[in-house]
Design a protein around this motif. Structure first.
Motif, PDB file in Angstrom:
ATOM      1  N   HIS A  23      12.655  38.027  35.607  1.00 14.85           N
ATOM      2  CA  HIS A  23      13.450  37.100  34.722  1.00 14.85           C
ATOM      3  C   HIS A  23      12.804  36.779  33.449  1.00 14.85           C
ATOM      4  CE1 HIS A  23      10.312  34.149  36.504  1.00 14.85           C
ATOM      5  NE2 HIS A  23      10.488  33.596  35.450  1.00 14.85           N
ATOM      6  N   ASP A  24      11.583  37.014  33.172  1.00 15.89           N
ATOM      7  CA  ASP A  24      10.986  36.749  32.040  1.00 15.89           C
ATOM      8  C   ASP A  24      10.609  38.015  30.995  1.00 15.89           C
ATOM      9  OD1 ASP A  24      11.098  34.025  31.591  1.00 15.89           O
ATOM     10  OD2 ASP A  24       9.163  33.555  32.357  1.00 15.89           O
ATOM     11  N   HIS A  27      10.575  38.087  27.394  1.00 15.22           N
ATOM     12  CA  HIS A  27       9.242  37.724  26.561  1.00 15.22           C
ATOM     13  C   HIS A  27       8.596  38.775  25.959  1.00 15.22           C
ATOM     14  CE1 HIS A  27       9.577  33.178  26.943  1.00 15.22           C
ATOM     15  NE2 HIS A  27       9.416  33.400  28.195  1.00 15.22           N
ATOM     16  N   HIS A  45      14.635  34.648  24.923  1.00 15.94           N
ATOM     17  CA  HIS A  45      14.234  35.723  25.876  1.00 15.94           C
ATOM     18  C   HIS A  45      15.007  36.040  27.124  1.00 15.94           C
ATOM     19  CE1 HIS A  45      12.833  32.024  28.389  1.00 15.94           C
ATOM     20  NE2 HIS A  45      12.730  32.810  29.279  1.00 15.94           N
ATOM     21  N   HIS A  68      18.841  31.814  33.472  1.00 13.43           N
ATOM     22  CA  HIS A  68      17.695  30.823  34.400  1.00 13.43           C
ATOM     23  C   HIS A  68      17.361  29.713  33.279  1.00 13.43           C
ATOM     24  CE1 HIS A  68      14.787  33.425  31.977  1.00 13.43           C
ATOM     25  NE2 HIS A  68      14.063  32.477  32.121  1.00 13.43           N
ATOM     26  N   ASP A 125      11.094  30.246  39.788  1.00 18.11           N
ATOM     27  CA  ASP A 125      10.250  29.888  38.293  1.00 18.11           C
ATOM     28  C   ASP A 125       9.558  28.787  38.212  1.00 18.11           C
ATOM     29  OD1 ASP A 125       9.527  30.714  35.779  1.00 18.11           O
ATOM     30  OD2 ASP A 125      11.671  30.428  34.949  1.00 18.11           O
TER      31      ASP A 125
HETATM   32 FE   FE2 Z   1      11.833  32.254  31.205  1.00 15.35          FE
END
Ligand code: FE2
Length: 156
Positions: A23-24, A27, A45, A68, A125
């Motif tokens: 999910h990240d 970044h 992101h 998210h 998260d």
């Molecule tokens: Fe995030």
């Protein structure tokens, strides 16, 4: 890794476990400095990550990733205690991301087909900040990546 671990522990589908795992990823897809939020910059992101994932997976992975951040804005609007549980960086970025949703925005968000998955992902998260928690190695999640990719192929 912790988010994916929590997703798997709760019996989530392979695509949702993959969404939690990646999910990240957004970044890693920009050249902004790590302290961008300190400088008042939203790195977007979630959009970068969802776009990157679209070449590899279907909407059941990409949409929860894209949503998210919006899910955080939603939870701030509908759960009175939620904001107080966020990490300092999450609170800092919230302002850059638009702040808590209005009631109208929240109702509209609830109509999204992947609304529930996005909220589940958001909660994993938020929980995935346990210092020292041992998770499975990345290889452990490979079968979920394969299953989600196959589902994406079948949907084409
Ligand atoms: Fe995030």
């Amino acid at each position: 890794m912790q988010a994916a671990f929590f997703a798997e522990r709760e019996g989530a589908s392979s695509p949702l476990i993959v969404a939690a795992l990646l999910h990240d990823v957004g970044h890693l897809l920009h050249d902004l400095p790590a302290d961008a939020p300190d400088r008042g910059i939203d790195d977007r992101h979630e959009e970068l990550g969802a776009h990157w994932l679209q070449a590899r997976f279907a909407a059941n992975v990409c949409d929860p990733v894209q949503l998210h951040v919006v899910a955080k804005r939603y939870l701030c609007a509908v759960e009175p205690t939620y904001l107080g549980q966020l990490s300092a960086p999450s609170i800092q970025s919230l302002g850059l991301q638009g702040g808590p949703m209005s009631p109208d925005e929240a109702r509209q968000f609830e109509q999204h087909p992947h609304f529930c998955d996005a909220v589940r992902l958001r909660k994993w998260d938020d929980a995935a900040k346990v210092e020292g928690l041992v998770t499975p190695y990345i290889e452990h999640f490979a079968p979920h990546l394969d299953a989600a990719a196959k589902l994406a192929g079948a949907a084409e």
